[in-house]
Design an enzyme around this catalytic site. Sequence first.
Site, PDB file in Angstrom:
ATOM      1  N   CYS A  56      33.994  61.232 -16.077  1.00 51.99           N
ATOM      2  CA  CYS A  56      32.913  62.209 -15.947  1.00 51.99           C
ATOM      3  C   CYS A  56      31.731  61.874 -16.861  1.00 51.99           C
ATOM      4  CB  CYS A  56      33.334  63.630 -16.301  1.00 51.99           C
ATOM      5  SG  CYS A  56      34.794  64.201 -15.443  1.00 51.99           S
ATOM      6  N   ARG A  86      30.243  56.944 -13.984  1.00 50.87           N
ATOM      7  CA  ARG A  86      31.388  57.500 -14.710  1.00 50.87           C
ATOM      8  C   ARG A  86      32.251  58.389 -13.825  1.00 50.87           C
ATOM      9  NH1 ARG A  86      30.841  57.148 -20.199  1.00 50.87           N
ATOM     10  NH2 ARG A  86      32.308  58.835 -20.480  1.00 50.87           N
ATOM     11  N   TRP A 124      34.692  62.987 -12.239  1.00 51.65           N
ATOM     12  CA  TRP A 124      35.763  62.122 -11.740  1.00 51.65           C
ATOM     13  C   TRP A 124      37.039  62.903 -12.000  1.00 51.65           C
ATOM     14  CZ3 TRP A 124      40.016  59.289 -13.701  1.00 51.65           C
ATOM     15  CH2 TRP A 124      40.475  58.267 -12.886  1.00 51.65           C
ATOM     16  N   ASN A 128      33.712  66.469 -20.584  1.00 51.15           N
ATOM     17  CA  ASN A 128      34.302  65.166 -20.242  1.00 51.15           C
ATOM     18  C   ASN A 128      35.506  64.972 -21.149  1.00 51.15           C
ATOM     19  OD1 ASN A 128      33.371  61.827 -21.251  1.00 51.15           O
ATOM     20  ND2 ASN A 128      34.845  62.406 -19.726  1.00 51.15           N
ATOM     21  N   GLY A 129      36.685  64.781 -20.547  1.00 52.48           N
ATOM     22  CA  GLY A 129      37.881  64.586 -21.363  1.00 52.48           C
ATOM     23  C   GLY A 129      39.044  65.368 -20.785  1.00 52.48           C
ATOM     24  N   GLU A 164      40.128  36.840 -12.417  1.00 52.04           N
ATOM     25  CA  GLU A 164      38.903  37.630 -12.382  1.00 52.04           C
ATOM     26  C   GLU A 164      38.279  37.604 -10.979  1.00 52.04           C
ATOM     27  OE1 GLU A 164      37.686  39.816 -14.066  1.00 52.04           O
ATOM     28  OE2 GLU A 164      35.552  39.894 -13.649  1.00 52.04           O
ATOM     29  N   LYS A 198      37.705  41.020  -8.832  1.00 49.96           N
ATOM     30  CA  LYS A 198      36.382  41.404  -8.327  1.00 49.96           C
ATOM     31  C   LYS A 198      36.441  41.681  -6.831  1.00 49.96           C
ATOM     32  CE  LYS A 198      34.160  42.188 -11.275  1.00 49.96           C
ATOM     33  NZ  LYS A 198      34.842  42.076 -12.490  1.00 49.96           N
ATOM     34  N   GLU A 205      38.354  44.933  -6.028  1.00 50.20           N
ATOM     35  CA  GLU A 205      37.786  46.225  -6.437  1.00 50.20           C
ATOM     36  C   GLU A 205      36.549  46.617  -5.656  1.00 50.20           C
ATOM     37  OE1 GLU A 205      36.410  46.647 -10.498  1.00 50.20           O
ATOM     38  OE2 GLU A 205      35.923  44.532 -10.609  1.00 50.20           O
ATOM     39  N   HIS A 261      56.199  28.032  -6.738  1.00 50.38           N
ATOM     40  CA  HIS A 261      57.357  28.869  -7.067  1.00 50.38           C
ATOM     41  C   HIS A 261      57.399  30.149  -6.224  1.00 50.38           C
ATOM     42  CE1 HIS A 261      58.303  26.144 -10.285  1.00 50.38           C
ATOM     43  NE2 HIS A 261      57.063  26.260 -10.750  1.00 50.38           N
ATOM     44  N   LYS A 289      33.548  53.617 -14.154  1.00 49.02           N
ATOM     45  CA  LYS A 289      33.128  52.556 -15.067  1.00 49.02           C
ATOM     46  C   LYS A 289      33.887  52.629 -16.384  1.00 49.02           C
ATOM     47  CE  LYS A 289      30.295  49.229 -16.331  1.00 49.02           C
ATOM     48  NZ  LYS A 289      30.663  47.904 -15.785  1.00 49.02           N
TER      49      LYS A 289
HETATM   50  C1  F6R Z   1      36.481  45.477 -13.517  1.00 48.89           C
HETATM   51  C2  F6R Z   1      36.230  46.282 -14.688  1.00 48.89           C
HETATM   52  C3  F6R Z   1      37.394  46.907 -15.371  1.00 48.89           C
HETATM   53  C4  F6R Z   1      37.140  46.991 -16.893  1.00 48.89           C
HETATM   54  C5  F6R Z   1      38.269  47.769 -17.562  1.00 48.89           C
HETATM   55  C6  F6R Z   1      38.096  47.803 -19.060  1.00 48.89           C
HETATM   56  O1  F6R Z   1      35.305  44.928 -12.996  1.00 48.89           O
HETATM   57  O2  F6R Z   1      35.108  46.461 -15.077  1.00 48.89           O
HETATM   58  O3  F6R Z   1      38.576  46.235 -15.097  1.00 48.89           O
HETATM   59  O4  F6R Z   1      37.059  45.702 -17.403  1.00 48.89           O
HETATM   60  O5  F6R Z   1      38.293  49.081 -17.060  1.00 48.89           O
HETATM   61  O6  F6R Z   1      36.893  48.382 -19.405  1.00 48.89           O
HETATM   62  P1  F6R Z   1      36.209  48.121 -20.811  1.00 48.89           P
HETATM   63  O7  F6R Z   1      35.796  46.701 -20.853  1.00 48.89           O
HETATM   64  O8  F6R Z   1      35.047  49.063 -20.838  1.00 48.89           O
HETATM   65  O9  F6R Z   1      37.242  48.433 -21.835  1.00 48.89           O
END
Ligand code: F6R
Length: 610
Positions: free
Chosen positions: A2, A27, A74, A98-99, A483, A487, A490, A506, A605
């Site tokens: 949030c 968020r 969220w 938020n929390g 990675e 990407k 997601e 394997h 995020k």
């Molecule tokens: C993927 C992504 C997430 C963050 C993860 C950790 O693109 O952004 O996997 O890397 O949620 O977030 P931080 O780096 O803010 O601790």
Amino acid sequence: MCGIVGHVGSEQAAPILLDGLRRLEYRGYDSAGVAIHSGGDIKLVRAVGKLKNLQAALEAAPVAGTVGIGHTRWATHGRPSEVNAHPHVAGPVAVVHNGIIENHLALRARLEQGGAKIVSDTDTEIVAHLVHEKVRQGADIESAVRLALGEMHGAYAIAVLSKNEPDRIIVAKSSSPLVLGIGEGAAYCGSDIPALLPYTRDMIFLEDGDMAVLTREGARITRVDGTKVDRPIKHIDWSPVMAEKAGYKHFMLKEIHEQPRAIEDTLRGRLDRENGDVHGHEIGLTEADAKAIRRIYLLACGTSHHAAMTGRYYLESIAKIPTTIELASEFRGRDPIIGEGDLVIAVSQSGETLDTLMAAREAKEKGAKVLAIANVIGSAIPRMADAAFYTHAGPEIGVASTKCFTTQLANLLMLSIWLGKRRGAVSDAQGRELVEGLAKLPVQMREVVLGTRQLVANLARRYRDARDVLFLGRGLSFPMALEGALKLKEISYVHAEGYAAGEMKHGPIALIDSAVPVIVLLPKDRWYDRTFSNLQEAKAREGQVIAIATEGDAAAHGVSQDVIEIPEVLEALTPFLTVLPLQLYSYYVADFKGTDVDQPRNLAKTVTVE
Ligand code: F6R
């Protein structure tokens, strides 16, 4: 998760709140709402879904007023619905939060016994009723919030209005982020810096356990127990334009293209080219600390975990320090043997990821030193850490992390050089080679982004309907394979797997057939020959092989369907380049599929829940 925002001043609040919420939508975005002092009352407008629904509601029935709070949600407690959307109101009190309030069930039971009519499933409405209870008992709004906080446990950043005191907003925080902005005749609050940037660059970062009264005169800050505290005003030099799309279709595409600049900013003032060293003043460790390290633990989640995996290679092969890498969520609760002499490096873009924060805190309690690598200044992890070494990527708005990832790599590599020099593991010549290589990266990264994007877009168009995609790499390319797969999953919702290329035989090799694109990371490095064999194995199973290889690699061209070329660089620097086409690939597949690239479904995020 949030986002919250608040404004008290002389301008109309609604457009400022909406604008702030737009910058915080990353968020969470399942509902949104505002509460504004208007005509002697508090007017509440809420809408389910994206912010545009709230905007439409406010356009249909505008609310005049200069003091208000807003929220983008969220869901954690209660499904996304209008009744669960914030702000929540009880009597004259309106609250955004938020929390998570951990004792909300016990509080709900007590309040309901006392006659409170609680209409939503949220823990936030409990906060509103608790504050209302104190107001009913005669407290002013500041004291009422203070008393209510005394009864709540958990994580919160809250902003509270009272109909009876229309000139102020009361805010408080514990574990969730909250920034205050100080303007001319105005004060603001928000979950992070970009929400406030168009209005002021003078910000105050509250500490856990702080609360503040925001009025047109500014912010008066106290601890929850009432003791007065001074928190310095920090001037933030991010421009609002840095937080805008700057002509790109999506923030993610803009942020991919911004990486050369982000790396430049992150390296600025830190490379000592004369001595083949790194200036350590921003790292926050002393020479004695560097020498005393027995073992390093890297803690992180998601994309930051992939950066940390790369960091382990750097720390072991360059600084020669034994290094363990852990998923922060797995580190806790398994009684890790860690203590004095150990350095924990917590890697987090947001600096707020709860799993990383809690894991680092546990390590600190056991006696380890904690160094944060984070992008958001003043966020929770750097604040709890013993030292913070910031990346300077600027605000990252796309939910999928790109520029923060490569700047994390830069910090991890600089840290390894600095530690290696202090510990006698890095010679001047090796230091010079690495530092010179780092200094050239921005130009090479620009070349790769601009030089490969058309080919990558064509490949993405060709394979956009593939059901599964495999990414293979060894050594430094293994975390990049992970990675690339993350990407793609997601943002385009395509099933993808990243594998250590040597593991294919394997089991996973059974997945390969002519419908499966296999993206092989094949830079010229010490793993090249073995990865090349794995590429041939994939081709022999009729996989559609795409290689990411060093310019002029005729052998790669000979066996691959397509080759994306990167310039030849030092082995340690290959991840900075190989990851760029992978980011672009996931972006274009998602864009062709028409998904919500910057705000993919089910994600947020900043992950401030466990
Ligand atoms: C993927 C992504 C997430 C963050 C993860 C950790 O693109 O952004 O996997 O890397 O949620 O977030 P931080 O780096 O803010 O601790």
